[in-house]
Design a protein around this motif. Structure first.
Motif, PDB file in Angstrom:
ATOM      1  N   LYS A  14       0.840  -1.206   0.000  1.00 62.73           N
ATOM      2  CA  LYS A  14       0.000   0.000   0.000  1.00 62.73           C
ATOM      3  C   LYS A  14       0.873   1.254   0.000  1.00 62.73           C
ATOM      4  N   ARG A  15       1.879   1.288   0.873  1.00 58.67           N
ATOM      5  CA  ARG A  15       2.776   2.467   0.942  1.00 58.67           C
ATOM      6  C   ARG A  15       3.504   2.677  -0.375  1.00 58.67           C
ATOM      7  N   ASP A  16       3.992   1.594  -0.964  1.00 50.50           N
ATOM      8  CA  ASP A  16       4.719   1.710  -2.232  1.00 50.50           C
ATOM      9  C   ASP A  16       3.800   2.214  -3.352  1.00 50.50           C
ATOM     10  N   ALA A  17       2.576   1.710  -3.389  1.00 49.93           N
ATOM     11  CA  ALA A  17       1.629   2.134  -4.423  1.00 49.93           C
ATOM     12  C   ALA A  17       1.282   3.612  -4.255  1.00 49.93           C
ATOM     13  N   ILE A  18       1.066   4.038  -3.009  1.00 50.88           N
ATOM     14  CA  ILE A  18       0.758   5.447  -2.728  1.00 50.88           C
ATOM     15  C   ILE A  18       1.943   6.328  -3.116  1.00 50.88           C
ATOM     16  N   ALA A  19       3.138   5.888  -2.777  1.00 51.34           N
ATOM     17  CA  ALA A  19       4.345   6.654  -3.120  1.00 51.34           C
ATOM     18  C   ALA A  19       4.503   6.756  -4.630  1.00 51.34           C
ATOM     19  N   LEU A  20       4.153   5.710  -5.351  1.00 55.56           N
ATOM     20  CA  LEU A  20       4.254   5.723  -6.809  1.00 55.56           C
ATOM     21  C   LEU A  20       3.275   6.733  -7.405  1.00 55.56           C
ATOM     22  N   LYS A  26       1.383  10.134 -12.480  1.00 54.53           N
ATOM     23  CA  LYS A  26       0.317   9.391 -13.156  1.00 54.53           C
ATOM     24  C   LYS A  26      -0.935   9.406 -12.290  1.00 54.53           C
ATOM     25  N   THR A  27      -2.053   9.098 -12.919  1.00 59.79           N
ATOM     26  CA  THR A  27      -3.301   9.037 -12.176  1.00 59.79           C
ATOM     27  C   THR A  27      -3.319   7.782 -11.310  1.00 59.79           C
ATOM     28  N   VAL A  28      -4.195   7.802 -10.319  1.00 55.73           N
ATOM     29  CA  VAL A  28      -4.372   6.632  -9.458  1.00 55.73           C
ATOM     30  C   VAL A  28      -4.777   5.432 -10.306  1.00 55.73           C
ATOM     31  N   THR A  29      -5.670   5.647 -11.256  1.00 54.82           N
ATOM     32  CA  THR A  29      -6.138   4.554 -12.112  1.00 54.82           C
ATOM     33  C   THR A  29      -4.998   3.957 -12.924  1.00 54.82           C
ATOM     34  N   ALA A  30      -4.141   4.808 -13.488  1.00 54.54           N
ATOM     35  CA  ALA A  30      -3.019   4.319 -14.296  1.00 54.54           C
ATOM     36  C   ALA A  30      -2.046   3.504 -13.449  1.00 54.54           C
ATOM     37  N   VAL A  31      -1.736   4.000 -12.264  1.00 51.45           N
ATOM     38  CA  VAL A  31      -0.814   3.274 -11.374  1.00 51.45           C
ATOM     39  C   VAL A  31      -1.443   1.951 -10.944  1.00 51.45           C
ATOM     40  N   SER A  38      -6.877  -3.026  -7.822  1.00 56.22           N
ATOM     41  CA  SER A  38      -8.149  -2.370  -8.114  1.00 56.22           C
ATOM     42  C   SER A  38      -7.986  -0.857  -7.962  1.00 56.22           C
ATOM     43  N   PRO A  39      -8.402  -0.079  -8.956  1.00 56.07           N
ATOM     44  CA  PRO A  39      -8.314   1.381  -8.841  1.00 56.07           C
ATOM     45  C   PRO A  39      -9.079   1.914  -7.626  1.00 56.07           C
ATOM     46  N   GLU A  40     -10.199   1.263  -7.284  1.00 55.50           N
ATOM     47  CA  GLU A  40     -10.971   1.703  -6.117  1.00 55.50           C
ATOM     48  C   GLU A  40     -10.185   1.503  -4.834  1.00 55.50           C
ATOM     49  N   PHE A  41      -9.470   0.370  -4.728  1.00 48.64           N
ATOM     50  CA  PHE A  41      -8.639   0.132  -3.546  1.00 48.64           C
ATOM     51  C   PHE A  41      -7.573   1.204  -3.432  1.00 48.64           C
ATOM     52  N   LEU A  42      -6.830   1.406  -4.535  1.00 49.08           N
ATOM     53  CA  LEU A  42      -5.726   2.365  -4.495  1.00 49.08           C
ATOM     54  C   LEU A  42      -6.244   3.774  -4.225  1.00 49.08           C
ATOM     55  N   ARG A  43      -7.361   4.136  -4.806  1.00 50.15           N
ATOM     56  CA  ARG A  43      -7.936   5.462  -4.559  1.00 50.15           C
ATOM     57  C   ARG A  43      -8.273   5.632  -3.080  1.00 50.15           C
ATOM     58  N   CYS A  47      -6.478   8.333  -0.675  1.00 50.66           N
ATOM     59  CA  CYS A  47      -7.257   9.370   0.025  1.00 50.66           C
ATOM     60  C   CYS A  47      -7.036   9.299   1.526  1.00 50.66           C
ATOM     61  N   ARG A  48      -7.010   8.080   2.079  1.00 53.23           N
ATOM     62  CA  ARG A  48      -6.770   7.943   3.524  1.00 53.23           C
ATOM     63  C   ARG A  48      -5.365   8.407   3.893  1.00 53.23           C
TER      64      ARG A  48
END
Length: 93
Positions: A14-20, A26-31, A38-43, A47-48
């Protein structure tokens, strides 16, 4: 245990994805697509994380504020229970 359809992600992922998202421009969806998340998970994670840092999320509580709210609600619940018990012990007039 989650259902067979729920994939669990470690805090590190999660931390690595947020840092990316923060560093790539790039957009959250692209990453999310690149990482197979899932884009919804990463979004939600993103946000949190922003809210925890107190940035750019109007109306969203920081982690510290959420912790305090949780503590205060518990304290309030305990005090209400005490009040209810004391009311029951008081003789009626």
């Amino acid at each position: 245990m989650g259902s067979k359809y729920t994939k669990r992600y470690t805090g590190e992922i999660k931390r690595d994805a947020i840092a990316l998202v923060d560093s790539s421009g790039k957009t959250v969806t692209a990453v999310a697509r690149e990482l197979g998340i899932s884009p919804e998970f990463l979004r939600g994670w993103y946000c949190r994380a922003k809210a925890a840092r107190g940035k750019d999320v109007p109306g969203e509580l920081t982690s510290a504020e959420r912790d305090e709210l949780r503590r205060l609600r518990k304290e309030n619940r305990e005090q209400q229970q005490t009040i209810d018990i004391l009311k029951k012990r008081r003789p009626s007039s």
